[in-house]
Scaffold this active site. Structure first.
Site, PDB file in Angstrom:
ATOM      1  N   PHE A 456       0.831  -1.221   0.000  1.00  0.00           N
ATOM      2  CA  PHE A 456       0.000   0.000   0.000  1.00  0.00           C
ATOM      3  C   PHE A 456       0.862   1.266   0.000  1.00  0.00           C
ATOM      4  O   PHE A 456       0.487   2.273   0.578  1.00  0.00           O
ATOM      5  CB  PHE A 456      -0.963   0.053   1.204  1.00  0.00           C
ATOM      6  CG  PHE A 456      -1.474  -1.269   1.690  1.00  0.00           C
ATOM      7  CD1 PHE A 456      -1.969  -2.214   0.806  1.00  0.00           C
ATOM      8  CD2 PHE A 456      -1.475  -1.572   3.034  1.00  0.00           C
ATOM      9  CE1 PHE A 456      -2.449  -3.439   1.255  1.00  0.00           C
ATOM     10  CE2 PHE A 456      -1.954  -2.794   3.501  1.00  0.00           C
ATOM     11  CZ  PHE A 456      -2.439  -3.728   2.610  1.00  0.00           C
ATOM     12  N   HIS A 457       2.009   1.219  -0.689  1.00  0.00           N
ATOM     13  CA  HIS A 457       2.929   2.354  -0.686  1.00  0.00           C
ATOM     14  C   HIS A 457       2.926   3.080  -2.031  1.00  0.00           C
ATOM     15  O   HIS A 457       3.978   3.502  -2.521  1.00  0.00           O
ATOM     16  CB  HIS A 457       4.342   1.880  -0.328  1.00  0.00           C
ATOM     17  CG  HIS A 457       4.438   1.256   1.024  1.00  0.00           C
ATOM     18  ND1 HIS A 457       5.491   0.461   1.417  1.00  0.00           N
ATOM     19  CD2 HIS A 457       3.590   1.304   2.081  1.00  0.00           C
ATOM     20  CE1 HIS A 457       5.281   0.052   2.673  1.00  0.00           C
ATOM     21  NE2 HIS A 457       4.136   0.546   3.086  1.00  0.00           N
ATOM     22  N   THR A 458       1.771   3.226  -2.629  1.00  0.00           N
ATOM     23  CA  THR A 458       1.650   3.909  -3.920  1.00  0.00           C
ATOM     24  C   THR A 458       2.208   5.328  -3.817  1.00  0.00           C
ATOM     25  O   THR A 458       1.851   6.083  -2.916  1.00  0.00           O
ATOM     26  CB  THR A 458       0.170   3.971  -4.345  1.00  0.00           C
ATOM     27  OG1 THR A 458      -0.422   2.689  -4.149  1.00  0.00           O
ATOM     28  CG2 THR A 458       0.044   4.390  -5.793  1.00  0.00           C
TER      29      THR A 458
END
Length: 519
Positions: A456-458
């Site tokens: 979830f590190h977009t």
């Protein structure tokens, strides 16, 4: 504790500053501007989320994804991940993703930020950003050369880590990885207990740290449930935000400036809907071209996660503690690398994608080890599929597109499989579950394709720099426009080797300083 309340104030036609998005970056910049006496409107599309038990409880964060506080975005399937859809939890609530994330406070390696400087983000070396990291922090061990105390975000280690969390640290040490006291110190290579935004068993989000203490200030108007639709301009100057209030489109003006902090997905969407982006993309959508910035929506980066390596437990794991983990290992797949490139963590339960769940027997007592790549090479993009602010998006990280990424992940999986057979896990390991044995390279690759997920590190979709694909300059101002800044993960030029909450908070702190210095 007594929870604060959001003041119900009439919306004024104009404010000094409008901050769009209340996550890690937006909360920080809004708070600092309010403290400086500016009149600030903070617009959040989601609800307040104050006093919600499942948000406050650190052990309940996983179900928040795909829930009412999540935007519900997906990465577009590719053959490299067997045509699967990977969900990307993004917070749609006051505090943004810091209100639904795994509460990890981790800023990676100092070289990550030196790389930003080398890539054209002048003034963003580690020496430049360290004071802003320290400003964020209220670290349980107090201030040091690398850590801050007294800041808005409480950061603590687990007061009572689960035995599987300490087994990860001890097992890694058996495999030759050094044990370190603090992964947010001068070097992140090693095994350590994690730093959490958790205190007294409760989540410490950006909303709680930065916004709750000032919700009663007369110069802060927090407007929840308001979707930003587009930006308004007077020539080249951004002067207003058009946003929905009770299903009515409202235009609110900003006298001093507007800060976008909607995150790496919705900031580029709002820019493009306002005519800022690649002219070819804008024309494809029938949108006018206000600013020719082809980098909007490009350079998308994320860390690929293998979710996860599951093992049979010889006894019940018991209820989860902390965030369901508690420790981490950062290590190198090759000894000659300048910094750690792989990240490994415990999971106090089973953890699997739907394909893995369908392919393996995960019944009974199971624990897992998650692992993934923190120095990923693959780059992707984001494209609009329609001009409605709620239209679907084509979001493509291009996971596993680079052979080097797959090679590193194969080693990461092999490391996790070996971890569980160290002496440290002797009281827990009762056989393999998924994979069902310790396979060779070909089978590990097959497993990675069915288990590849996201940390979830977009980030990176409106990058900072000076080249033709940069969207903001080194003071976070959008190139070629006045009165418009970005303070979120989209400005990150090169993904750091860590969770993105800490660096984005730092970006918000710097954005506020840039604004106040220019005033």
């Amino acid at each position: 504790m007594t929870h604060p309340s959001i003041q119900n104030r009439p919306l004024k036609p104009s404010y000094d500053h409008i901050v769009v998005g209340s996550g890690s970056g937006g909360a920080a910049v809004a708070r600092r501007l309010v403290d400086a006496g500016a009149d600030v409107l903070l617009i959040e599309a989601g609800p307040g989320g104050i006093g919600i038990p499942e948000i406050d409880d650190p052990t309940q964060w996983v179900p928040l994804g795909r829930g009412v506080y999540d935007w519900g975005y997906d990465y577009t399937p590719t053959d490299r991940i067997n045509g699967r859809t990977i969900g990307i939890p993004r917070g749609r609530v006051l505090g943004g993703s810091s209100a639904i994330n795994a509460m990890m406070w981790y800023r990676g390696h100092p070289a990550d930020y030196d790389a930003w400087e080398a890539a054209g983000a002048r003034g963003w070396s580690f020496a430049d950003v360290l004071p802003y990291f320290k400003r964020c922090e209220d670290w349980q061990d107090g201030e040091t050369a690398f850590r801050g105390a007294g800041g808005p975000l409480r950061i603590e280690r687990s007061p009572d880590p689960h035995p599987l969390a300490t087994a990860l640290v001890d097992g890694a040490h058996e495999l030759g990885v050094p044990v370190i006291d603090d992964p947010n110190g001068p070097d992140n290579e090693g095994a350590a207990l994690s730093n959490f935004n958790i205190s007294r068993g409760k989540r410490w989000s950006s909303a709680r740290g930065y916004l709750w203490p000032v919700l009663d200030r007369e110069n802060l108007h927090v407007l929840t449930g308001s979707l930003a639709v587009s930006l308004g301009f007077d020539g080249r100057r951004c002067v207003s935000v058009r946003h929905m209030v009770d299903d009515v489109l409202i235009e609110t003006r900003a006298g001093a400036g507007i800060v976008l902090a909607l995150g790496a997905i919705d900031t580029p969407r709002l820019l493009m809907l306002s005519g800022i982006g690649d002219p070819a993309e804008l024309k494809r959508l029938g949108l006018p071209v206000l600013a020719d910035l082809p980098g909007v929506g490009r350079n998308l980066q994320d860390h690929p996660l293998v979710r996860a390596i599951n093992f049979r437990a010889s006894r019940p794991v018991g209820p989860p503690r902390d965030n369901g983990g508690g420790s981490m290992v950062n290590w190198k797949t090759q000894a000659n690398l300048a910094q750690a490139n792989v990240h490994t963590f415990p999971v106090l339960n089973r953890s699997a994608t739907p394909d893995v769940t369908a392919s393996y027997d995960l019944s009974g007592d199971v624990f897992a080890i998650g692992t993934g790549l923190m120095r990923s090479r693959s780059r992707g993009f984001l494209r609009l599929l329609g001009t409605d602010p709620r239209s679907p998006l084509d979001i493509q990280p291009n996971f596993l597109a680079e052979q080097g990424d797959m090679d590193d992940l194969v080693q990461a999986v092999d490391f996790a499989l070996n971890l569980a057979r160290t002496h440290a896990y002797a009281d827990w390991f009762d056989g393999f579950a998924a994979p069902a044995r310790h396979p060779g390279r070909t089978e590990i690759i097959d497993f990675i394709r069915m288990s590849c997920s996201t940390f979830f590190h977009t980030c990176g979709t409106a990058k900072m720099g000076e080249d033709a694909m940069s969207v903001v300059d080194s003071r976070l101002a959008v190139h070629g426009l006045d009165g418009l800044m970005i303070a979120d993960a989209s400005v990150i030029p090169i993904i750091p080797s860590c969770n993105t909450h800490a660096p984005v908070t730092m970006i918000g702190e710097r954005a506020a300083d840039f604004i106040l210095q220019a005033a």
